[in-house]
Design a protein around this motif. Structure first.
Motif, PDB file in Angstrom:
ATOM      1  N   UNK A 241       0.834  -1.199   0.000  1.00 47.68           N
ATOM      2  CA  UNK A 241       0.000   0.000   0.000  1.00 47.68           C
ATOM      3  C   UNK A 241       0.875   1.258   0.000  1.00 47.68           C
ATOM      4  N   UNK A 242       0.236   2.347  -0.391  1.00 46.86           N
ATOM      5  CA  UNK A 242       0.806   3.705  -0.291  1.00 46.86           C
ATOM      6  C   UNK A 242       2.013   3.947  -1.195  1.00 46.86           C
ATOM      7  N   UNK A 243       2.020   3.279  -2.358  1.00 47.13           N
ATOM      8  CA  UNK A 243       2.903   3.771  -3.417  1.00 47.13           C
ATOM      9  C   UNK A 243       2.266   5.053  -3.971  1.00 47.13           C
ATOM     10  N   UNK A 244       3.035   5.830  -4.685  1.00 52.83           N
ATOM     11  CA  UNK A 244       2.534   7.095  -5.236  1.00 52.83           C
ATOM     12  C   UNK A 244       2.943   7.204  -6.696  1.00 52.83           C
TER      13      UNK A 244
ATOM     14  N   UNK B  60       6.761   6.263  -6.994  1.00 45.84           N
ATOM     15  CA  UNK B  60       7.543   6.531  -5.772  1.00 45.84           C
ATOM     16  C   UNK B  60       7.136   5.540  -4.683  1.00 45.84           C
ATOM     17  N   UNK B  61       8.105   4.798  -4.158  1.00 45.05           N
ATOM     18  CA  UNK B  61       7.819   3.837  -3.076  1.00 45.05           C
ATOM     19  C   UNK B  61       8.323   4.309  -1.721  1.00 45.05           C
ATOM     20  N   UNK B  62       8.863   5.513  -1.638  1.00 45.16           N
ATOM     21  CA  UNK B  62       9.485   5.979  -0.397  1.00 45.16           C
ATOM     22  C   UNK B  62       8.545   5.978   0.799  1.00 45.16           C
ATOM     23  N   UNK B  63       7.255   6.133   0.560  1.00 48.79           N
ATOM     24  CA  UNK B  63       6.275   6.205   1.646  1.00 48.79           C
ATOM     25  C   UNK B  63       5.399   4.946   1.699  1.00 48.79           C
ATOM     26  N   UNK B  64       5.738   3.967   0.844  1.00 48.79           N
ATOM     27  CA  UNK B  64       4.946   2.756   0.740  1.00 48.79           C
ATOM     28  C   UNK B  64       5.344   1.701   1.750  1.00 48.79           C
ATOM     29  N   UNK B  65       4.405   0.802   1.993  1.00 48.15           N
ATOM     30  CA  UNK B  65       4.611  -0.285   2.950  1.00 48.15           C
ATOM     31  C   UNK B  65       4.245  -1.618   2.305  1.00 48.15           C
ATOM     32  N   UNK B  66       4.866  -2.672   2.815  1.00 48.87           N
ATOM     33  CA  UNK B  66       4.525  -4.021   2.390  1.00 48.87           C
ATOM     34  C   UNK B  66       4.461  -4.910   3.629  1.00 48.87           C
ATOM     35  N   UNK B  67       3.453  -5.761   3.654  1.00 48.22           N
ATOM     36  CA  UNK B  67       3.296  -6.672   4.791  1.00 48.22           C
ATOM     37  C   UNK B  67       4.053  -7.966   4.516  1.00 48.22           C
ATOM     38  N   UNK B  68       5.001  -8.253   5.375  1.00 45.98           N
ATOM     39  CA  UNK B  68       5.815  -9.467   5.250  1.00 45.98           C
ATOM     40  C   UNK B  68       5.805 -10.179   6.596  1.00 45.98           C
ATOM     41  N   UNK B  69       5.402 -11.433   6.602  1.00 45.90           N
ATOM     42  CA  UNK B  69       5.378 -12.194   7.854  1.00 45.90           C
ATOM     43  C   UNK B  69       4.484 -11.585   8.908  1.00 45.90           C
ATOM     44  N   UNK B  70       3.378 -10.969   8.465  1.00 49.50           N
ATOM     45  CA  UNK B  70       2.432 -10.369   9.406  1.00 49.50           C
ATOM     46  C   UNK B  70       2.815  -9.002   9.915  1.00 49.50           C
ATOM     47  N   UNK B  71       3.938  -8.452   9.448  1.00 48.90           N
ATOM     48  CA  UNK B  71       4.381  -7.122   9.885  1.00 48.90           C
ATOM     49  C   UNK B  71       4.476  -6.171   8.702  1.00 48.90           C
ATOM     50  N   UNK B  72       4.048  -4.930   8.940  1.00 43.98           N
ATOM     51  CA  UNK B  72       4.167  -3.893   7.903  1.00 43.98           C
ATOM     52  C   UNK B  72       5.556  -3.283   7.967  1.00 43.98           C
ATOM     53  N   UNK B  73       6.202  -3.235   6.823  1.00 46.28           N
ATOM     54  CA  UNK B  73       7.545  -2.676   6.736  1.00 46.28           C
ATOM     55  C   UNK B  73       7.627  -1.719   5.558  1.00 46.28           C
ATOM     56  N   UNK B  74       8.583  -0.819   5.596  1.00 39.01           N
ATOM     57  CA  UNK B  74       8.815   0.091   4.482  1.00 39.01           C
ATOM     58  C   UNK B  74       9.259  -0.712   3.257  1.00 39.01           C
ATOM     59  N   UNK B  75       8.698  -0.377   2.117  1.00 39.80           N
ATOM     60  CA  UNK B  75       9.063  -1.082   0.889  1.00 39.80           C
ATOM     61  C   UNK B  75      10.565  -0.989   0.645  1.00 39.80           C
TER      62      UNK B  75
END
Length: 339
Positions: free
Chosen positions: A186-189, A201-216
């Motif tokens: 989520x939250x790519x631009x 732009x992915x600087x503000x985006x997040x990805x869920x890996x292993x149940x945790x949200x992390x910065x792309x």
């Protein structure tokens, strides 16, 4: 009619231009089954195309009838913009002259500027004051600006250009790279123009890996890819599909149109933003008056540009480059329309 469909609410009038074309062919069924307004809201489709396409458009009307869709309260096919836009709640401007081999962007703008001027005039005259307008036909951002400038009685916030397809493409590329499903990203631009200068732009985006949200950018710790092949892939994806299919990306464009309109009308999920080409007020240092793609959130039928995001030097350069192209397109459009 199915029991879940309410007869009490007035049907929403949705106009689609270029309605005999391939994007509309992928789009109309989705609108008519409730993908934009929801499962309890009936719609009336107003289908606009040029006079030579009326026979083909009647075939589309027959197919819509044959789908036997409970939410479809009526269909009207016409070549007259004032008939098509009459009382419209939403107008999706797909129809435009396509870019042909050897055509420069300015040539495409010259071919389409007068079409969108005419449609802006018609929207101004007959559409509802609350009409939501999405321009898809290219060059979409500047065509949206032309439409806006000729619909002087409608609020600037009623107008938008489609960059959701680019947004969806960016999400898909990140998901493929990380090896997760797209709902985990989520939250790519997409900043700027729907063109090869757009900045994913992915600087503000997040990805869920292993149940945790992390910065792309922490999960994909490969700046060369994020600043290189990732951006190029999203920027050139439409051309790659044409090369492979020998036709443009109709299915994914139709899905992006539905996503854009659904979120604008129904709202974005909490904590998520999406990309829309909207009227710039000067935020992020982007020249006011352009139709420029920003991150937005939507609620109660209105969008709000997400402000205050930190912008690094690389991003600033890319955002300015695509803004400069839009300024140039605006100048070209003014020259064409004043000639």
């Amino acid at each position: 009619m199915s029991a879940h469909v309410s007869n009490s609410a007035e049907p929403k009038v949705v106009c689609v231009t270029g309605a005999a074309g391939q994007i509309a062919y992928s789009l109309l069924f989705n609108i008519a089954r409730g993908d934009i307004y929801g499962p309890n809201q009936r719609v009336i489709l107003h289908l606009l195309d040029i006079a030579p396409m009326m026979e083909a458009l009647q075939g589309v009307v027959m197919e819509l009838q044959d789908c036997s869709l409970p939410l479809l309260a009526g269909v009207e096919a016409t070549s007259d913009p004032k008939v098509a836009f009459n009382n419209a709640d939403a107008a999706i401007l797909v129809g435009a002259m396509p870019r042909k081999e050897g055509m420069e962007r300015k040539d495409l703008l010259r071919a389409n500027a007068k079409i969108f001027k005419e449609q802006g005039d018609a929207l101004n005259t007959v559409a509802k004051p609350s009409v939501k307008i999405l321009v898809v036909g290219n060059p979409a951002n500047t065509n949206a600006l032309i439409t806006l400038l000729h619909a002087t009685s409608l609020p600037k916030e009623n107008f938008s250009a489609l960059t959701r397809l680019d947004h969806n493409r960016a999400i898909a590329q990140v998901a493929l790279r990380v090896g997760v499903s797209v709902e985990k990203v989520r939250n790519v631009i997409i900043w700027g123009n729907h063109s090869s200068t757009q900045y994913p732009d992915v600087n503000h985006g997040e990805v869920e890996v292993g149940g945790q949200r992390k910065k792309i950018k922490d999960v994909i710790a490969d700046e060369a890819w994020l600043h290189g092949d990732f951006i190029k892939t999203v920027q050139s994806r439409g051309g790659a599909i044409i090369k492979a299919r020998k036709l443009s990306s109709a299915m994914s464009a139709a899905k992006a149109i539905v996503d854009h309109m659904h979120d604008w009308i129904q709202g974005t999920p909490e904590g998520e933003f999406v990309s829309m080409g909207v009227h710039s007020t000067g935020v992020y240092g982007i020249p006011a008056g352009l139709i420029y793609s920003f991150p937005v959130t939507c609620k109660n039928g209105t969008y709000t540009i997400v402000e205050g995001l930190p912008i690094d030097v690389f991003s600033r350069t890319k955002m300015t480059e695509t803004a400069d192209e839009l300024v140039s397109e605006r100048e070209d459009a003014n020259q064409i329309l004043s000639a």
